[in-house]
Enzyme design. Structure first.
Site, mmCIF file in Angstrom:
data_model
loop_
_atom_site.group_PDB
_atom_site.id
_atom_site.type_symbol
_atom_site.label_atom_id
_atom_site.label_comp_id
_atom_site.label_asym_id
_atom_site.label_seq_id
_atom_site.Cartn_x
_atom_site.Cartn_y
_atom_site.Cartn_z
ATOM 1 N N SER A 265 -3.021 5.038 -6.134
ATOM 2 C CA SER A 265 -3.869 5.444 -5.356
ATOM 3 C C SER A 265 -3.099 6.941 -4.940
ATOM 4 C CB SER A 265 -3.509 5.019 -4.179
ATOM 5 O OG SER A 265 -4.082 3.739 -4.224
ATOM 6 N N TYR B 217 -11.084 -4.196 -9.915
ATOM 7 C CA TYR B 217 -11.080 -3.106 -10.792
ATOM 8 C C TYR B 217 -12.364 -3.252 -11.845
ATOM 9 C CZ TYR B 217 -6.403 -1.923 -10.371
ATOM 10 O OH TYR B 217 -5.072 -1.775 -9.998
ATOM 11 N N GLN C 81 0.885 -1.413 -0.036
ATOM 12 C CA GLN C 81 -0.149 -0.151 0.181
ATOM 13 C C GLN C 81 0.583 1.194 0.106
ATOM 14 O OE1 GLN C 81 -3.084 -0.040 2.983
ATOM 15 N NE2 GLN C 81 -4.434 -1.473 1.862
HETATM 16 P P1 NAD Z 1 -9.239 2.912 -11.607
HETATM 17 O O1 NAD Z 1 -8.825 3.939 -11.648
HETATM 18 O O2 NAD Z 1 -8.650 1.636 -12.265
HETATM 19 O O3 NAD Z 1 -11.077 3.271 -12.324
HETATM 20 C C1 NAD Z 1 -12.049 4.170 -12.028
HETATM 21 C C2 NAD Z 1 -13.022 3.758 -10.736
HETATM 22 O O4 NAD Z 1 -13.354 3.964 -12.867
HETATM 23 C C3 NAD Z 1 -13.120 2.400 -11.310
HETATM 24 O O5 NAD Z 1 -13.763 2.856 -9.854
HETATM 25 C C4 NAD Z 1 -14.020 1.285 -12.068
HETATM 26 O O6 NAD Z 1 -15.093 0.740 -11.266
HETATM 27 C C5 NAD Z 1 -14.956 3.018 -12.569
HETATM 28 N N1 NAD Z 1 -15.333 2.263 -13.985
HETATM 29 C C6 NAD Z 1 -14.569 1.720 -14.169
HETATM 30 N N2 NAD Z 1 -15.582 1.437 -15.744
HETATM 31 C C7 NAD Z 1 -16.935 2.059 -15.098
HETATM 32 C C8 NAD Z 1 -17.621 2.464 -16.081
HETATM 33 N N3 NAD Z 1 -18.697 1.799 -17.456
HETATM 34 N N4 NAD Z 1 -18.700 3.392 -15.828
HETATM 35 C C9 NAD Z 1 -18.898 4.091 -14.161
HETATM 36 N N5 NAD Z 1 -17.724 4.101 -13.839
HETATM 37 C C10 NAD Z 1 -16.454 2.423 -14.205
HETATM 38 O O7 NAD Z 1 -9.858 2.286 -10.419
HETATM 39 P P2 NAD Z 1 -8.559 2.601 -8.585
HETATM 40 O O8 NAD Z 1 -9.259 3.963 -8.365
HETATM 41 O O9 NAD Z 1 -7.451 2.852 -9.572
HETATM 42 O O10 NAD Z 1 -9.439 1.766 -7.684
HETATM 43 C C11 NAD Z 1 -9.890 0.236 -8.023
HETATM 44 C C12 NAD Z 1 -10.558 -0.235 -6.582
HETATM 45 O O11 NAD Z 1 -9.833 -0.268 -6.103
HETATM 46 C C13 NAD Z 1 -11.472 0.396 -6.213
HETATM 47 O O12 NAD Z 1 -11.962 0.013 -5.163
HETATM 48 C C14 NAD Z 1 -10.224 0.531 -4.474
HETATM 49 O O13 NAD Z 1 -10.727 1.338 -3.407
HETATM 50 C C15 NAD Z 1 -9.305 -0.294 -4.942
HETATM 51 N N6 NAD Z 1 -8.147 -0.212 -4.545
HETATM 52 C C16 NAD Z 1 -7.460 -0.973 -3.312
HETATM 53 C C17 NAD Z 1 -6.049 -0.435 -2.955
HETATM 54 C C18 NAD Z 1 -5.511 -1.283 -2.303
HETATM 55 O O14 NAD Z 1 -6.307 -2.413 -1.399
HETATM 56 N N7 NAD Z 1 -4.330 -1.466 -1.994
HETATM 57 C C19 NAD Z 1 -5.211 0.376 -3.475
HETATM 58 C C20 NAD Z 1 -6.254 1.235 -4.248
HETATM 59 C C21 NAD Z 1 -7.213 1.059 -4.101
#
Ligand code: NAD
Length: 379
Positions: free
Chosen positions: A132, A229, A126
């Site tokens: 992030s 994702y 993390q």
């Molecule tokens: P991302 O940047 O890949 O995408 C941004 C958002 O767009 C996502 O929430 C995705 O579901 C959404 N999206 C994709 N297609 C879409 C559509 N057609 N319509 C509406 N929304 C759409 O995603 P991210 O911000 O990197 O985060 C992905 C996930 O990973 C989240 O649940 C986040 O909380 C999680 N996460 C986990 C950790 C960890 O465990 N260490 C760290 C960071 C993020």
């Protein structure tokens, strides 16, 4: 062990890969640090601040010569790595998708390239998660940029001269950037709604005081991959989503789009017709513009105007907060480099079977080693 910090060659890149704070930590590991002249200028860090914490500041090969590890923001060109040791670790945002030819060129220098965007989303990693750290800042900045372009106030104001209504902000994509955009918009007093295709997003959106709006069918319930994702949605789902969005968007003052699918073009969520349906004075901020855009009319690097609607397509949005973005990015790099170093021997010691190394190492001994980015060969 010698570490070099590169000056970014791209004039659009304001961030830097090390700060005086992280250099102090590297020095604490017994590492010698060289910083290329002027590397920190875009982030408000003059050369003298690096020298004050024990770094050597010099030009090009003077900084990189003999380096065991090199830090950069963007993928360096082979020429920027002049004189570094074969087998040196290079940590940067390598932008690997679709760039296999450039990666092959980089491989030929003999370095081990680590792609920071491929850090796995596991608890141990993390502190290294650049997607992030940077997306969070981009989400915040998107609201600030939207309010700058919007000719009205965001919060409701009751004044002697009359009541100003709160602005309505719709956030599309509620991942890291979207959730920060929601939180920031709420703090500024806007009425916030948000959408996503992952069911897990619903509770997170609601916990920030925003209303969740989505097509919640069977496909929605299956839309999250094991890695957390979104999947690319079917044509049928996209049509249902477009109908819902077209109706909702008409009543919005500001729309912030953040939707991405790893390794794929950004999903198209706002058509030209939807833009035309917005009231003049409305603002769209498309954070996905570098990956093809969520809005059909967004132009990379521009604030486009269509029927009085502004469509903000700034590039490198985290870089618009260069000092903050650099401080977090530099800490992400430190956290990764720390596990690549043998602290007793004070040497680079890459553990090739570590899952973080396996996920991020792209090149080794002159070749691309990552299974996801092998050069295409004729069958
Ligand atoms: P991302 O940047 O890949 O995408 C941004 C958002 O767009 C996502 O929430 C995705 O579901 C959404 N999206 C994709 N297609 C879409 C559509 N057609 N319509 C509406 N929304 C759409 O995603 P991210 O911000 O990197 O985060 C992905 C996930 O990973 C989240 O649940 C986040 O909380 C999680 N996460 C986990 C950790 C960890 O465990 N260490 C760290 C960071 C993020």
């Amino acid at each position: 062990m010698k570490l070099a910090v590169l000056r970014e060659r791209d004039p659009e890149e304001s961030r830097v890969a090390a700060t005086p704070d992280t250099i102090k930590r590297y020095r604490g590991l017994g590492v010698d640090v060289s910083v290329e002249t002027g590397a920190g200028i875009g982030s408000g860090i003059p050369d003298g601040e690096y020298e004050a914490v024990g770094a050597h500041v010099g030009g090009g090969p003077e900084a990189t010569g003999g380096a065991d590890a090199i830090l950069a923001v963007r993928r360096p060109t082979p020429s920027a790595l002049a004189g570094c040791r074969s087998g040196a670790a290079v940590l940067a945002l390598m932008d690997p998708f679709g760039n296999e030819a450039a990666l092959a060129e980089l491989a030929k220098t003999g370095i081990v390239a680590f792609a920071m965007e491929l850090i796995p989303r596991i608890t141990r990693a993390q502190s290294m998660d650049v997607l992030s750290s940077q997306a969070n800042l981009a989400g915040y900045r998107a609201v600030i940029d939207a309010s700058y372009e919007f000719g009205r106030a965001l919060p409701m104001m009751m004044t002697a001269a009359g009541t100003v209504p709160a602005a309505r902000i719709f956030v599309m994509g509620a991942g890291v950037a979207g959730l920060q955009a929601i939180a920031t918009a709420r703090r500024l007093g806007a009425i916030v709604t948000a959408t996503d295709v992952r069911p897990a997003a619903k509770e997170q959106v609601e916990s920030l005081g925003a209303k969740f709006i989505a097509v919640e069918d069977e496909e929605f319930r299956q839309a999250e991959t094991a890695a957390g994702y979104a999947k690319e949605m079917s044509k049928e789902y996209q049509a249902k989503q477009a109908a819902l969005v077209a109706e909702h968007i008409k009543k919005q003052d500001i729309v912030i789009t953040t939707a991405l699918i790893p390794g794929r073009p950004a999903p198209r969520l706002i058509s030209a017709a939807m833009v035309h349906a917005l009231r003049p004075g409305s603002v769209i901020v498309d954070l996905a513009v570098e990956r093809g855009g969520n809005c059909e009319l967004a132009k990379p690097g521009e604030v486009a105007q269509v029927d009085g609607v502004k469509i903000v397509g700034h590039l490198n949005v985290a870089g618009r907060l260069a000092a903050t973005a650099s401080s977090l990015y530099a800490k992400n790099l430190y956290a990764l480099l720390e596990i690549l170093v043998d602290k007793t021997a004070k040497q680079l010691a890459i553990k090739w079977d570590d899952e973080i190394v396996k996920a991020t190492a792209l090149t080794r001994d002159g070749a691309i080693i990552h299974p996801g980015f092998q050069p295409k060969t004729a069958a």
